[in-house]
Structure formats: C-alpha cells, structure tokens
Design an enzyme around this catalytic site. Structure first.
Site, PDB file in Angstrom:
ATOM      1  N   LYS A  83       3.670   0.702  16.917  1.00 13.43           N
ATOM      2  CA  LYS A  83       4.113   0.133  18.219  1.00 13.43           C
ATOM      3  C   LYS A  83       3.310   0.757  19.407  1.00 13.43           C
ATOM      4  O   LYS A  83       4.177   1.007  20.339  1.00 13.43           O
ATOM      5  CB  LYS A  83       5.629   0.131  18.487  1.00 13.43           C
ATOM      6  CG  LYS A  83       6.166  -0.868  17.337  1.00 13.43           C
ATOM      7  CD  LYS A  83       7.899  -0.884  17.433  1.00 13.43           C
ATOM      8  CE  LYS A  83       8.472  -1.543  16.281  1.00 13.43           C
ATOM      9  NZ  LYS A  83       7.914  -3.040  16.081  1.00 13.43           N
ATOM     10  N   CYS A  84       2.139   1.147  19.160  1.00 15.12           N
ATOM     11  CA  CYS A  84       1.472   1.870  20.318  1.00 15.12           C
ATOM     12  C   CYS A  84       0.557   1.319  20.742  1.00 15.12           C
ATOM     13  O   CYS A  84       0.015   0.167  20.094  1.00 15.12           O
ATOM     14  CB  CYS A  84       0.786   3.115  19.485  1.00 15.12           C
ATOM     15  SG  CYS A  84      -0.113   4.143  20.578  1.00 15.12           S
ATOM     16  N   GLY A  85      -0.210   1.538  22.119  1.00 16.29           N
ATOM     17  CA  GLY A  85      -1.078   0.719  22.578  1.00 16.29           C
ATOM     18  C   GLY A  85      -2.325   1.057  21.865  1.00 16.29           C
ATOM     19  O   GLY A  85      -3.177   0.291  22.080  1.00 16.29           O
ATOM     20  N   THR A  95      -2.458   0.994  18.529  1.00 12.85           N
ATOM     21  CA  THR A  95      -2.401   0.498  17.182  1.00 12.85           C
ATOM     22  C   THR A  95      -3.516  -0.354  16.784  1.00 12.85           C
ATOM     23  O   THR A  95      -3.909  -0.533  15.811  1.00 12.85           O
ATOM     24  CB  THR A  95      -0.762  -0.329  17.294  1.00 12.85           C
ATOM     25  OG1 THR A  95      -0.076   0.488  17.357  1.00 12.85           O
ATOM     26  CG2 THR A  95      -0.907  -0.918  15.847  1.00 12.85           C
TER      27      THR A  95
END
Length: 170
Positions: free
Chosen positions: A43-45, A47
């Site tokens: 759930k990371c930018g 990803t």
C-alpha cells in the site's frame, strides 16, 4: 567471495510458511548467483515497483538471478496484511513469481538480523544505516560486493541492471 557475503548469505530468516531459510537457499547458482533483496509493501506509492522487480526476475532468472521480497509494515503501516493476503496480492495484482518471505522489521532494536547486517552497506552516496522507506534495494554479487540503492531508484534503473549483467554469465 568475501566473508561478509558468506556471512550475509548464511543469516537465517523465516519464509512465508514459517520455515527457516538463508539467502544461500535462494541463490540459483550456489554462491555464484546475484540476489536482489528488497523490503516491499502493498500500500505504498512505490508499490508499482513490483512490476519492474518481476520483469528483472523474468529477464535474468535463467542466468542465476533472483529477487527476494521482504514485506515490512514499519513505514506508515503500508504492509498491514497477513502473509496469505500479501502473497495473494503480489500474485494476483503484479504476477509476482519471485519469492516473498515472512514479514519482518528492518529498523530498530527488533530489526531482522539480515537487515541489521545489510544496513552496514553504504549507498552510492556513501550513506549507510536506517532503511529510509519501502523498496530499498540490496544487490548481492558473487564477488562479495553489496550494492545499496534507495527506494526511489527503480529496479530497472541502468545502475542496477549494469551490476546484474556484469555478474551473470552471458
């Protein structure tokens, strides 16, 4: 091969199913392969880097390369799921075929021993220490070198690809 890499390749960690393993267990060429260790999050930018990691895996696996993903929830809770959820997400969303092992901590007093050792490696800018964010990359080569790349360096960056290609057979 230097003692540092021998030691790194022998530090135990847990696999997704809870078994003990070492980097040596994932080395496709028994000490002569190239391994890219990455702390990952769903759930990371950053990803979308999964796509580039998978492309590297597909491109170089038959020459002795592997990506090894270490899920970590230490950065703003961006890997909150269970191992089952993480593996399903990686497979279904990004088509990940490279190994994803058990969730770990990369910083602090409870950091995984492998990451405590990896953090001693400086970046190309000469910085070592704490993992700064998800998708920090460590490239281990058979000559004993460890190359560290910050999270915003994309997996298919020419600096990473050049190191991989220089250490794999044609």
């Amino acid at each position: 091969m230097t003692d540092a890499v021998t030691d790194l390749r022998d530090i135990p960690f847990l696999t997704a199913d809870g078994s003990s393993a070492t980097l040596r267990d994932y080395d496709p060429r028994d000490g002569e392969g190239v391994i890219l260790v990455v702390n990952v999050a769903s759930k990371c930018g950053l990803t979308p880097q999964y796509e580039q990691l998978e492309e590297l895996q597909k491109t170089y696996a038959d020459r002795g390369f592997t990506v090894l993903g270490f899920p970590c929830n230490q950065f703003m809770g961006q890997e909150p799921g269970s191992m089952e959820e993480i593996l399903e997400y990686c497979s279904m969303t990004w088509g990940v075929s490279f190994p994803v092992v058990d969730k770990i901590r990369v910083n602090g007093s409870h950091a995984a021993p492998l990451y405590k050792a990896l953090k001693q490696t400086p970046t190309v800018e000469g910085e070592k220490g704490r993992i700064t964010w998800n998708f920090e990359k460590f490239l281990l080569t058979p000559d004993g070198a460890v190359h560290r790349f910050r999270p915003t360096t994309k997996p298919d960056d020419p600096k990473i690809v050049q190191v991989i290609e220089a250490h794999l057979p044609a």
